[in-house]
Design a protein around this motif. Structure first.
Motif, PDB file in Angstrom:
ATOM      1  N   GLN A   1      -1.543  29.619  21.661  1.00  0.00           N
ATOM      2  CA  GLN A   1      -2.847  29.543  22.313  1.00  0.00           C
ATOM      3  C   GLN A   1      -2.697  29.191  23.793  1.00  0.00           C
ATOM      4  N   ARG A   2      -1.830  28.236  24.093  1.00  0.00           N
ATOM      5  CA  ARG A   2      -1.596  27.877  25.501  1.00  0.00           C
ATOM      6  C   ARG A   2      -1.069  29.072  26.288  1.00  0.00           C
ATOM      7  N   ALA A   3      -0.165  29.828  25.683  1.00  0.00           N
ATOM      8  CA  ALA A   3       0.389  31.005  26.362  1.00  0.00           C
ATOM      9  C   ALA A   3      -0.682  32.064  26.580  1.00  0.00           C
ATOM     10  N   ALA A   4      -1.555  32.249  25.605  1.00  0.00           N
ATOM     11  CA  ALA A   4      -2.626  33.250  25.732  1.00  0.00           C
ATOM     12  C   ALA A   4      -3.598  32.860  26.843  1.00  0.00           C
TER      13      ALA A   4
ATOM     14  N   VAL B   1       3.163  36.205  22.497  1.00  0.00           N
ATOM     15  CA  VAL B   1       3.531  35.639  21.203  1.00  0.00           C
ATOM     16  C   VAL B   1       5.052  35.534  21.092  1.00  0.00           C
ATOM     17  N   ARG B   2       5.720  36.628  21.278  1.00  0.00           N
ATOM     18  CA  ARG B   2       7.186  36.617  21.116  1.00  0.00           C
ATOM     19  C   ARG B   2       7.890  35.671  22.101  1.00  0.00           C
ATOM     20  N   PRO B   3       7.564  35.711  23.404  1.00  0.00           N
ATOM     21  CA  PRO B   3       8.230  34.770  24.316  1.00  0.00           C
ATOM     22  C   PRO B   3       7.959  33.306  23.956  1.00  0.00           C
TER      23      PRO B   3
ATOM     24  N   ARG C   1     -11.212  34.351  24.094  1.00  0.00           N
ATOM     25  CA  ARG C   1     -11.307  34.875  22.730  1.00  0.00           C
ATOM     26  C   ARG C   1      -9.930  35.095  22.104  1.00  0.00           C
ATOM     27  N   LEU C   2      -9.010  35.623  22.886  1.00  0.00           N
ATOM     28  CA  LEU C   2      -7.664  35.889  22.366  1.00  0.00           C
ATOM     29  C   LEU C   2      -6.988  34.583  21.943  1.00  0.00           C
ATOM     30  N   ALA C   3      -7.077  33.563  22.775  1.00  0.00           N
ATOM     31  CA  ALA C   3      -6.469  32.271  22.441  1.00  0.00           C
ATOM     32  C   ALA C   3      -7.142  31.645  21.218  1.00  0.00           C
TER      33      ALA C   3
END
Length: 156
Positions: free
Chosen positions: A51-54, A118-120, A73-75
C-alpha cells in the motif's frame, strides 16, 4: 510468473508443521493455530508495504504530464486473503490489489509503460516479512502454550 503472481516458498515449514502437530491438540485450535497466525501476520505486513508503494507511484501519463488524479483507490484495494484451496496442513495467503487496473499499472500496456510496485516491494521486504512471521509464530506458540496450561489447571 506468466500468471501475474509472485510466488514465494519458505523451506522447513513441513518440519515446523510436524513439530506443531506433535504438540497437544488444544494448541492448533479451530483457527489454524500458530502457523496460520504467523502467515497471516506476514501477509498483513506485506499488504501495508505494498500500500505504501502504491501511494508513491508516479501519476504521470505517457507524455510525462501529471494529469492523473491520485485517488488512493489502488492502495486501498490491496487485500490479504487466505487460500482456501491450499493443500491440507499448508497455510497460504494472497496479497494483491483487487483494483481492475492493477495489472496494467504493474505490467504496463502497449501505450503505457509498466510502473511496478508489487514485485519490487515484495523483493525488497521479503526478508523482513519472514522476521515478522517468525516473531508472530513465536508469540502464537507462547499464547497456545499458556492456553493449554490454563486448560490443564482448570481440568486438573
Amino acid at each position: 510468473m506468466a500468471d501475474g503472481f509472485i510466488r514465494a516458498e519458505v523451506k522447513g515449514l513441513k518440519e515446523l508443521e510436524a513439530a506443531l502437530k506433535a504438540l497437544p491438540p488444544e494448541i492448533a485450535g479451530r483457527s489454524g493455530g500458530p502457523l496460520r497466525a504467523g502467515v497471516r501476520k506476514m501477509g498483513e505486513f506485506m499488504r501495508l508495504e505494498i500500500q505504501r508503494a502504491a501511494e508513491k507511484l508516479p501519476v504521470s501519463n505517457v507524455d510525462g504530464v501529471d494529469d492523473y488524479e491520485r485517488t488512493g483507490r489502488l492502495a486501498r484495494s490491496v487485500r490479504v486473503t487466505r487460500d482456501q484451496r491450499a493443500p491440507q496442513g499448508t497455510e497460504r495467503v494472497w496479497v494483491k490489489p483487487r483494483s481492475p487496473y492493477y495489472v496494467p499499472v504493474e505490467f504496463g500496456t502497449e501505450k503505457m509503460p509498466a510502473r511496478p510496485f508489487v514485485r519490487p516491494t515484495f523483493e525488497a521486504r521479503y526478508k523482513l516479512g519472514l522476521e515478522v512471521f517468525k516473531l508472530e509464530l513465536g508469540k502464537a506458540i507462547e499464547r497456545a502454550a499458556r492456553k493449554v496450561a490454563k486448560l490443564r489447571v482448570s481440568r486438573g
